[in-house]
Design an enzyme around this catalytic site. Structure first.
Site, PDB file in Angstrom:
ATOM      1  N   LEU A   1      -4.675  -0.556   0.686  1.00 50.30           N
ATOM      2  CA  LEU A   1      -4.626  -0.248   2.122  1.00 50.30           C
ATOM      3  C   LEU A   1      -3.898   1.060   2.386  1.00 50.30           C
ATOM      4  CD1 LEU A   1      -3.853  -3.778   3.613  1.00 50.30           C
ATOM      5  CD2 LEU A   1      -6.046  -2.584   3.583  1.00 50.30           C
TER       6      LEU A   1
ATOM      7  N   GLU B   1      -0.318   3.858   0.884  1.00 45.75           N
ATOM      8  CA  GLU B   1       0.775   4.088  -0.030  1.00 45.75           C
ATOM      9  C   GLU B   1       1.827   4.919   0.662  1.00 45.75           C
ATOM     10  OE1 GLU B   1      -0.114   6.671  -3.362  1.00 45.75           O
ATOM     11  OE2 GLU B   1      -1.952   7.317  -2.358  1.00 45.75           O
TER      12      GLU B   1
ATOM     13  N   GLN C   1       6.272   6.467   0.124  1.00 45.85           N
ATOM     14  CA  GLN C   1       7.185   7.160  -0.762  1.00 45.85           C
ATOM     15  C   GLN C   1       7.637   6.277  -1.924  1.00 45.85           C
ATOM     16  OE1 GLN C   1      10.669   8.452   1.274  1.00 45.85           O
ATOM     17  NE2 GLN C   1      11.525   9.556  -0.474  1.00 45.85           N
ATOM     18  N   PHE C   2       7.806   4.967  -1.665  1.00 47.96           N
ATOM     19  CA  PHE C   2       8.376   4.089  -2.684  1.00 47.96           C
ATOM     20  C   PHE C   2       7.416   3.010  -3.186  1.00 47.96           C
ATOM     21  CE2 PHE C   2      12.033   5.593  -0.200  1.00 47.96           C
ATOM     22  CZ  PHE C   2      12.715   6.264  -1.202  1.00 47.96           C
TER      23      PHE C   2
ATOM     24  N   GLU D   1       3.244   0.835  -2.577  1.00 45.15           N
ATOM     25  CA  GLU D   1       1.884   0.757  -2.063  1.00 45.15           C
ATOM     26  C   GLU D   1       1.679  -0.554  -1.324  1.00 45.15           C
ATOM     27  OE1 GLU D   1      -0.393   1.096  -5.626  1.00 45.15           O
ATOM     28  OE2 GLU D   1      -0.234   3.286  -5.721  1.00 45.15           O
TER      29      GLU D   1
ATOM     30  N   ASP E   1       6.988   1.580  16.000  1.00 50.21           N
ATOM     31  CA  ASP E   1       5.653   2.106  15.656  1.00 50.21           C
ATOM     32  C   ASP E   1       4.568   1.183  16.206  1.00 50.21           C
ATOM     33  OD1 ASP E   1       3.748   3.780  14.636  1.00 50.21           O
ATOM     34  OD2 ASP E   1       3.944   3.125  12.561  1.00 50.21           O
TER      35      ASP E   1
END
Length: 855
Positions: A571, A573, A575-576, A578, A714
């Site tokens: 779906l 990915e 920075q740390f 997926e 968000d």
């Protein structure tokens, strides 16, 4: 040799079967600076890596965002530096030694000869889409029928569903040495034979076509010669007469057809070859005579050239008629072809020429000498004739000096007037904006510095954050009665005496702490703990006090066997880690009794798996476990539930619900509102009542989060999942999905801030509260009622969106609001506007919004 000789142009140079040389993408002749793209996913997938059969960088050109159906914004562009006759194209996906998995299943081509006017390529049946690759490694070659004549070429990937694409390409052809850039001619006509009609129009002409054809090229330059019998079936499975452009003398009272040819520069023309039909049994013959006019600079020469070919009434075969152009110098030629019978049909016109290297006032060749060899006492092509060698050359120096002096004086006067006018306008604008410039500059500066601090430096000490924050904020003008200067309030935080110890400690760790004027910290303004999740920052903003209360509790979810997870799709990915879409076997056995699971025990369950990379840093791992702890406490029918975890070994995973209809943004974009248009298009529909039902569920879920003092930060349709019967659950996957990277404002090349959904105080001051979530809910409701067909503030750039928040701050009635959607009644639009009020205290609560939507 003839194909690559720059001096002469032979007929074979424009024959598609012969002109099939690679033009330099794979061979390296095309330079990196001549390869560009609309965007790039990263520096290692830039346009210069889009060379066929190359594996440099990450193996191909990849656009920045996922390619959507009917979205032709992404392209790979090649500048060939000069006009080329292109007959074949090749494409390839991103293989990267077996690592790559992206390719373009379909694509379109646009081309341009001048870099300003772009033309969409169509095949001879009028179709634009070209079938591309089916894997990442095979090279797929496609003939361009018709071929194109262009300097600039764009490859535009096309998909029928959202997908990541990467491309490597090559062009095949040869240099277009005719120099012809367009021809203007009357539109072709229809010939009515006794048995059937014959259409002799220019069906592939790429210019404007009305009663005449202008500024384009077409069948007269496509390298395909017409059949002897134009009434027979054609190799391209087109209609009879397809290869020809024809006219009847009944439409031209003057007895001729005029065609004008425009060239790239002044040339020395030797011959013109016209391929004509001569099937006189159908009253079709080659032209009787041609009268050609030449234009070297801006004026047409007074003396045209007349040429009359031999008339042939015995052989009906099509043929080339060669017209001698007697070394005329010209950048344009206008020829009048006179009818020899009722019809005149042409299929190809080519020119032989040398590029002009000398002045156009050079006298014609002396009688008795070959046209290309000057006599001993004349000048060669590389030199200019001097006035002394031309007895007819007379110069009136006095008149010339006077004329030049007048022109120079007029130019100076006009320049002076323009400078004065521009200076007055600039001075007025400087006066008008003097009071606002410092504020505007510092707001943008604070946004940049603060965003980097807020998103990337969650774990820094308060001393470091104060040091970074004080400098940009100190000179911001006072923010009025509601808000004070953030830097001054941050410096006061350690002096708070009425705040509980746990809250004060948390506040000292916050990088964006602000306090209301009464000195009492708000739960989500002053003491927010930001967790490093798989995407770089967890979406939910958790109050530190709440985090402390949760810290002593055990995780209320069970360990799930990894072997019972089946990967379906990535779906997104971050920075740390997926986020994967998976099918889970036997998930029902791991659910607590409070959770109603509407799936039989033997059926696979669709789940989302957040996976932390095994090489993630210590802070990210700690925060990932904290996020699991918090998610395990969220139990609401409209919030995505944490189902299980895999934390006994790396990589750490949390398994959450996933709804079968995907996210709300994609769901609504595939549907239409109920009405006549939907009936005609046979598209799936969603009723207005169901839209309100979904919006009410989002409000209900946010009411639950706000009751726990949680701030989402968000909220958008991309973060709402859709299940059966329009069930909605709020999630937080959106930031990690490449599909929605365009919805986030990029700082230092990374997608971090959803500014089009954010309140003005969140953008300018870093204040994230339930009131700022209410603002985002208003934007989400606007998306829903627009069926997610348009991005909020789509007419504004990211920078203009930020400037608009400054207008909300100044509150001088110049701020721009999202317009009322077509389906939206006045009552709902008033609700949206109330969500976007400047004063946070005047915005409705989620309880009020939920109640209003239910009513």
């Amino acid at each position: 040799q003839q194909l690559h000789t720059p001096a002469k142009v032979g007929l074979c140079c424009c024959v598609p079967g012969v002109c099939r040389y690679p033009l330099g993408m794979s061979g390296g002749q095309i330079q990196d600076e001549d390869i560009s793209a609309s965007s790039q996913w990263s520096e290692s997938t830039a346009a210069r890596y889009g060379r066929l059969d190359f594996e440099e960088g990450d193996g191909a050109w990849c656009p920045e965002i996922t390619v959507e159906p009917d979205n032709l914004k992404e392209f790979l562009q090649i500048d060939l530096r000069s006009l080329h006759f292109i007959t074949l194209v090749g494409t390839q996906g991103r293989h990267a030694g077996g690592i790559g998995n992206e390719f373009a299943q379909m694509y379109k081509i646009k081309y341009s000869r001048d870099g300003s006017r772009w033309i969409s390529w169509r095949n001879r049946q009028g179709e634009q889409v070209i079938e591309g690759n089916r894997n990442t490694y095979d090279i797929v070659l496609k003939d361009l029928e018709p071929p194109i004549i262009a300097r600039f070429v764009r490859f535009m990937p096309v998909t029928d569903h959202s997908m990541n694409v990467c491309m490597r390409v090559e062009l095949y052809g040869c240099e277009w040495l005719d120099g012809l850039v367009s021809y203007n001619a009357p539109a072709g006509e229809q010939m009515n034979l006794p048995s059937f009609p014959v259409y002799v129009n220019d069906s592939v002409y790429d210019g404007a076509v009305t009663h005449s054809m202008t500024e384009g090229l077409g069948q007269l330059t496509d390298g395909v010669f017409g059949l002897d019998d134009f009434t027979s079936s054609h190799v391209y499975k087109a209609w009879p007469g397809y290869d020809y452009v024809g006219w009847s003398n009944e439409s031209f009272p003057g007895g001729y057809v005029e065609i004008m040819f425009e060239f790239d520069r002044i040339r020395n023309f030797t011959t013109m070859k016209v391929h004509c039909s001569n099937m006189f049994s159908h009253h079709v013959k080659a032209f009787r005579q041609v009268l050609c006019h030449f234009r070297s600079e801006s004026d047409w020469e007074p003396s045209p050239l007349l040429f009359s070919p031999a008339v042939d009434e015995e052989n009906p075969s099509a043929r080339f008629v060669t017209v001698s152009l007697a070394n005329h110098m010209a950048s344009a030629i206008k020829c009048q072809f006179y009818f020899a019978d009722t019809w005149m049909l042409f299929s190809e016109i080519t020119f032989q020429s040398d590029t002009a290297m000398y002045n156009t006032t050079l006298a014609p060749p002396k009688a008795g000498l070959p046209p290309n060899i000057p006599p001993a006492h004349t000048h060669s092509r590389s030199t200019l004739p001097s006035p002394e060698d031309d007895p007819t050359h007379k110069v009136d120096d006095s008149n010339t000096r006077i004329l030049i002096g007048c022109l120079v004086a007029i130019i100076f006067i006009l320049v002076a007037i323009i400078v004065i006018m521009l200076w007055r306008q600039v001075w007025q604008k400087m006066l008008e904006k003097a009071s606002r410039r410092m504020l505007d500059d510092e707001l943008i500066t604070s946004l940049s510095i603060q965003s980097e601090t807020f998103v990337y430096n969650h774990n820094q000490s308060s001393a470091a954050s104060e040091q970074e924050s004080n400098s940009p904020y100190e000179r911001i003008f006072p923010l009025g009665s509601d808000y004070q200067e953030p830097s001054r309030f941050i410096s006061k935080l350690p002096d708070l005496c009425d705040v509980p110890a746990s809250t004060s400690a948390a506040a000292s760790k916050s990088t964006t702490a602000t306090v209301a004027q009464d000195g009492v910290p708000h739960y989500a303004e002053a003491d927010v703990v930001n967790l490093q999740g798989v995407t770089g920052s967890n979406t939910y903003a958790i109050p530190a006090l709440t985090m402390d209360l949760l810290s002593g509790k055990d995780v209320a979810v069970e360990e799930f066997p990894r072997k019972m997870l089946t990967f379906k799709e990535k779906l997104g990915e971050g920075q740390f880690g997926e986020v994967h879409l998976c099918e889970a076997e036997g998930m029902q056995k791991f659910m607590d009794k409070e959770f109603l699971f509407d799936v039989p025990e033997d059926q696979l369950v669709l789940v989302a798996v957040k996976m932390l990379r095994s090489d993630a840093n210590k802070n990210a791992r700690s925060d990932f476990l904290k996020e699991i702890k918090i998610m395990s406490r969220l139990k609401d029918p409209n919030i995505i539930r944490l189902l299980a975890v895999c934390i006994c070994s790396d990589p750490l995973c949390m398994i959450t619900e996933y709804m079968e209809n995907g996210d709300l943004n994609q769901f609504l974009s595939r549907h239409e509102p109920e009405g006549q248009l939907a009936l005609i298009s046979n598209a799936p529909t969603v009723s207005f009542s169901n839209l309100c039902y979904m919006a009410a569920q989002i409000a209900s879920g946010m009411k639950y989060l706000s009751s726990l003092n949680f701030v989402h930060r968000d909220l958008a349709t991309r973060n709402c999942l859709v299940g059966k019967n329009f069930t909605i659950k709020i999630a937080d996957f959106g930031m990690s999905r490449n599909l929605y990277s365009g919805d986030y404002y990029r700082i230092q090349g990374r997608a971090v801030l959803p500014i089009r959904w954010m309140s003005w105080e969140s953008i300018l001051l870093g204040k994230f509260t339930t009131a700022s979530d209410v603002w985002a809910f208003g934007v989400t409701l606007w998306e829903i009622l627009n069926f997610c067909k348009e991005q909020p503030y789509s007419q504004l750039t990211d920078e203009q969106v930020i400037e608009n928040t400054g207008e909300f701050f100044r509150d001088q009635k110049r701020q721009i609001y999202l317009p009322q959607p077509g389906l939206c009644p006045d009552s709902l639009y008033k609700m949206m506007l109330s969500c976007w009020r400047r004063n946070t205290k005047e915005r409705p609560s989620f309880q009020e919004i939920h109640r209003a939507l239910l009513e």
